[in-house]
Design an enzyme around this catalytic site. Structure first.
Site, mmCIF file in Angstrom:
data_model
loop_
_atom_site.group_PDB
_atom_site.id
_atom_site.type_symbol
_atom_site.label_atom_id
_atom_site.label_comp_id
_atom_site.label_asym_id
_atom_site.label_seq_id
_atom_site.Cartn_x
_atom_site.Cartn_y
_atom_site.Cartn_z
ATOM 1 N N ASP A 8 43.472 44.327 37.650
ATOM 2 C CA ASP A 8 42.034 44.044 37.674
ATOM 3 C C ASP A 8 41.558 44.098 39.120
ATOM 4 O OD1 ASP A 8 39.464 43.262 37.360
ATOM 5 O OD2 ASP A 8 39.924 41.480 36.164
ATOM 6 N N HIS B 48 33.289 42.580 30.810
ATOM 7 C CA HIS B 48 34.097 42.878 31.973
ATOM 8 C C HIS B 48 34.751 44.234 31.768
ATOM 9 C CE1 HIS B 48 36.090 41.917 35.624
ATOM 10 N NE2 HIS B 48 37.323 41.813 35.102
ATOM 11 N N CYS C 66 31.956 45.002 38.314
ATOM 12 C CA CYS C 66 33.309 45.278 37.856
ATOM 13 C C CYS C 66 33.498 46.711 37.387
ATOM 14 C CB CYS C 66 33.724 44.292 36.781
ATOM 15 S SG CYS C 66 32.591 44.228 35.404
#
Lengths: 306, 652
Positions: free
Chosen positions: B466, B450, B406
């Site tokens: 995202d 994250h 991520c």
């Protein structure tokens, strides 16, 4: 002072065994409670005289067994010998067939003989060559042992000690008693002049009435509390067994009886406690050398009356 | 007896003492310096061996030497002999050496008191449930050792029973004191501690590989208890540090700590929840986006990061409200937005690509869509083990490796937006969480860490984008385990197999959570809650102290009554008899506890002949009642009358 046969007996015995009224009473109590007596003391302090006097005063016949290391059970119980005339075996009873027996220095006899003797004491009968023979009633054994010379002896194990209802010590006479003893006539001559205070029938009656002395619940609770304390307290390696508690109560009843009471008081328990508990209690490390009296005093002081 | 030397310790006593020393010292081994731990184990083993072989203890000169050597060692390790750590080290040392000269009950007592004290010091280092459990076990054994010193003759089981009984009697007192003792703010065992270096968690900067390393840890970041339903997984974005400065490789948080007020969230329904945050030694507090309330004493930064006044160094519980769908506009000026456009002069290929997209697009949103489309259509992979990246990390990632976690996607995405002239920043935090079915708490672990991006759109404010959702949508919807290809080695705690093991872990963590919430987290606020539930509204410390004293008194009474229950059942006869003893006690003639009635009457009569007659009458009646066959109320009453009528002249 009252003139019951017991009081008379105690008084008469006190005239011969000087300054030992407590021991005389305890011995009587032991006899009335149908127990056997162990006297532990040095030679020459009057053990034999005491046994002899008791037998005489109570009108009982008396035998004496002097224990030695080579004595066999047959020397105590008796033997069957072939009789040529009748063509059969004839039993010749040993010295145990008497009402009062003095077993001198029981710890000199070998364990086999000790055990035969103790069995007879317990069962009130002997078995010889398959035949069981009852011993006379009343049957009372006074055993002595000498505590100081333990070499070449077979000390009684604890389980055997338990067969004796009481263990007492004679102790030296006090000064006044000893002077009287030295100044007075020969004890054996005096003994010959004794007349029985009661007959065996009366004695058996007295033994019966011991069991009828009243022990209240409060008193039984006291006996229990004493036994319980010895079992819980770390001061003792082994506590009093139920048999010991029974013995304590039985002896206290007899003590109350010779005190002319029909009920047992805590004082009676306390009076017989040294003789009952002294040889049954094993104090732990710190008090190993304590005497019976010291052990009992500590126990009495530790348990409040319920 | 007193003059005799005390008997030596028995083997059972020695074994008890050894056991309590071992139990006390085991938790001390780990925090102690290595040389001391080794010495400790050696000393204990030596003592155990001596016990086993019934050998004699080492001579005094050797012990003195060891004391001096150990003290010097402690001094060299800590450079002084005072304070918490050297103090504990010295105590440990002395206990171990005391065991080696343990001969008599006196030494045993010294060992026992040292053990009791050392037991307390364990809580200065750790307060977990396992420490408490071990301390409890040690407490039972130490008390048993004490019982074995007092009752040398009784059996091991009896000693254990006595210890457990005594501790059981102490238990209600402990509960009363725990519940009612006035609390101070802060942890119960708060000590100035210096070492917080070992803590894992998010930090103020992010380089490629940071988060994929962090998620290997199964440690709990925080626990959440929602007031209602847990919101759906895709909306669980726990906001952490916002990173606005980029140097081509790492993102860093801006240092400006401007405070703003709470955003206007009237339009959406707020979600209420309570977070129990594990210490992470940073000032920020996590919360769902967008916070609608603030914990007491905390402030909100312009980046919507909640800041506490001081680093969180002990477990912290705070209630929060958030509005997941709310607008997100703190009113950025052109000046402040320029910060979110600045770029380092590297990654030329990405910059060129972004400018090309910007030229081709009609509005900024089109650029965002195009970028997400790019991620989706080109062969990008979501992986925990991406290849290492060099200086121009974005270029290498977008045009070369195309494998990342991520942080790679958030970083590349933000960079591209900036290059295209759209203000953007990276937000780190946690996404999702796992519901513990045992107690209903949502557990957020380090493995839920994250990173995502935020873009500034004119008129809409900051919008969360995202990119991970474009590459691996299941990461956001169902968690990490479902987003990873089967060949990847997942961190243990996020794997789907071993379900029973996970069940067990859930259970253990639920118990641990209860411990944290109710024992360690029992602060003034919790105390007020509990007390108001028990009916004490707004108690002040005086009321609590009074309640505490009352309850302890009642407990003492109950225990005394329990101990005396036999005495209470006395019959009137016995009461009268005892009264006589009290009466005569005034002239020093109280009955001794073991003294029989006849003996007592005789003693009293001897001491006070004028009382002889009445005392004989009383004792006679008492004997008949208690030891004879006489019973009934009338004689007992007569006895009472006699005792009452007894007239004692105090002075002779």
């Amino acid at each position: 002072m009252s003139n019951s046969p017991i009081d008379q007996a105690i008084r008469q015995a006190g005239r011969i065994v000087l300054g030992k009224e407590r021991q005389i009473r305890l011995a009587l109590v032991c006899l009335l409670a149908r127990g056997h007596l162990l006297i532990e003391d040095l030679p020459g302090v009057g053990k034999t005289i005491l046994a002899h006097v008791l037998a005489r005063l109570l009108g009982l016949n008396f035998h004496r067994i002097q224990c030695t290391a080579d004595m066999l059970p047959a020397d105590i119980i008796g033997v069957s010998i072939y009789d040529r005339n009748s063509g059969g075996f004839q039993f010749h009873p040993g010295p145990i067939f008497a009402q009062v027996i003095l077993v001198d220095e029981i710890n000199r006899a070998m364990p086999k003989s000790q055990s035969a003797l103790l069995e007879a004491m317990e069962e009130h009968q002997v078995t010889c060559e398959g035949e069981t023979r009852p011993l006379p009633e009343p049957f009372f054994v006074i055993a002595t042992q000498n505590p100081s010379h333990q070499i070449g002896t077979f000390p009684l194990p604890e389980s055997q000690l338990d067969r004796f209802l009481m263990r007492i010590e004679m102790g030296y006479p006090d000064q006044a008693a000893e002077r009287e003893l030295l100044a007075g006539a020969d004890r054996r001559d005096m003994m010959a002049s004794l007349s029985p205070s009661m007959d065996p029938g009366e004695l058996l009656e007295l033994q019966q009435s011991v069991t009828e002395v009243h022990a209240s619940e409060a008193l039984i609770a006291y006996v229990q509390a004493l036994a319980e304390h010895t079992r819980r307290s770390p001061d003792y390696d082994a506590g009093l067994s139920p048999r010991a508690a029974l013995a304590l109560l039985r002896a206290a009843r007899a003590w109350a009886l010779i005190d002319h009471r029909d009920l047992v008081l805590p004082e009676d328990i306390q009076a017989v406690l040294p003789a009952i508990a002294g040889h049954r209690l094993r104090p732990s490390s710190g008090m190993q050398t304590a005497s019976s009296a010291e052990i009992a005093a500590a126990l009495i002081a530790a348990v409040p009356l319920p | 007896m007193a003059s005799k030397p005390a008997p030596p310790l028995t083997r059972t006593q020695e074994l008890w003492l050894l056991a309590c020393a071992v139990l006390t010292l085991v938790p001390a081994i780990q925090p102690a310096p290595p040389w001391l731990a080794a010495a400790l184990i050696l000393a204990l083993a030596w003592r155990a061996w001596l016990w086993w072989r019934r050998a004699t203890l080492p001579p005094r000169w050797l012990l003195n030497l060891l004391v001096v050597a150990g003290s010097v060692g402690v001094f060299l390790t800590y450079r002084h002999l005072f304070g918490k750590d050297p103090g504990i080290a010295l105590l440990i040392l002395f206990l171990a050496l005391k065991l080696l000269e343990m001969r008599r009950p006196r030494d045993g007592l010294a060992v026992i008191f040292l053990c009791y004290f050392l037991l307390l010091t364990h809580f200065l280092n750790a307060q977990g449930m396992e420490v408490a459990g071990l301390a409890l076990a040690a407490l039972v054994v130490i008390t048993s050792a004490l019982a074995s010193l007092a009752h040398a003759g009784s059996g091991v089981l009896a000693q254990l029973r006595l210890a457990v009984l005594m501790l059981a009697q102490a238990l209600p007192f402990m509960l009363v004191l725990f519940l009612l003792f006035p609390r101070v703010q802060g942890p119960l065992w708060g000590m100035p501690v210096d070492a917080y270096s070992g803590m894992t968690g998010l930090s103020e900067s992010m380089s490629p590989g940071d988060i994929s390393r962090l998620i290997q840890s199964g440690e709990i970041a925080f626990r959440v208890r929602f007031e209602g339903q847990i919101p759906p997984q895709p909306s669980l974005y726990w906001r952490g540090p916002v990173l606005g400065n980029f140097d081509g490789r790492s993102w860093r948080a801006s240092l400006a700590r401007e405070k703003v007020g709470l955003p206007d969230t009237a339009t959406s329904q707020p979600v209420g929840y309570e977070i129990t945050l594990e210490p992470h030694n940073k000032t920020w507090l996590f919360a769902l986006e967008i916070p609608a309330s603030l914990p007491a004493g905390a402030s909100l930064s312009r980046e919507y990061l909640i800041q506490a006044r001081a680093p969180v160094r002990s477990r912290l519980r705070y209630a929060m409200q958030s509005s997941p769908g709310a607008g997100h506009d703190p009113g950025e000026s052109a000046v402040s937005l320029r910060r979110y456009l600045s770029l380092p002069p590297n990654n030329p290929r990405t910059q060129a690509l972004a400018q090309q997209w910007r030229r081709e697009a009609t509005d900024p949103e089109a650029v965002i869509r195009r970028m997400l489309e790019h991620f989706r259509q080109e062969s990008f992979f979501y992986t925990l083990t991406p290849p290492l990246l060099g200086e121009n990390s974005i270029d290498e990632f977008l045009f070369g490796t195309r494998r990342g976690f991520c942080e790679h996607y958030a970083s590349a995405f933000t960079f591209t937006l900036r290059a295209a002239g759209i203000p953007a920043r990276v937000v780190t935090g946690y996404q999702g969480g796992q519901r513990n079915p045992v107690d209903g708490y949502l557990i957020v672990r380090q493995s839920d860490a994250h990173a995502w991006a935020e873009a500034w759109l004119e008129g809409r404010g900051w919008v969360r984008v995202d990119p991970t959702a474009a590459i691996a949508p299941s990461r956001i919807e169902a968690g990490l385990a479902s987003a990873m290809p089967a060949s990847e080695a997942l961190p243990f705690m996020v794997r789907a197999d071993f379900s029973w093991l996970r069940q067990l872990r859930f259970r253990w963590e639920a118990v641990g959570n209860a411990w944290n919430q109710w024992v360690l987290g029992y602060d003034p606020q919790r105390q007020r809650e509990v007390l108001s539930r028990l009916g004490m509204r707004e108690p002040d410390w005086q009321a609590m102290a009074a309640a505490m004293a009352t309850l302890c008194g009642l407990l003492l009474l109950a225990l005394t009554a329990w101990a005396l229950r036999k005495r209470i059942r006395l019959d009137p006869t016995q009461r009268a008899w005892n009264r006589l003893s009290r009466k005569l006690g005034r002239i020093g003639l109280a009955r001794r506890p073991w003294e029989g009635p006849a003996d007592y009457a005789r003693r009293v009569a001897q001491a006070r002949p004028e009382l002889a007659q009445s005392i004989q009458a009383i004792a006679g009646l008492y004997v008949d009642l208690r030891y004879g066959k006489l019973n009934g109320d009338a004689p007992s009453q007569r006895l009472r009358g006699l005792v009452s009528g007894l007239d004692i002249a105090v002075s002779k």
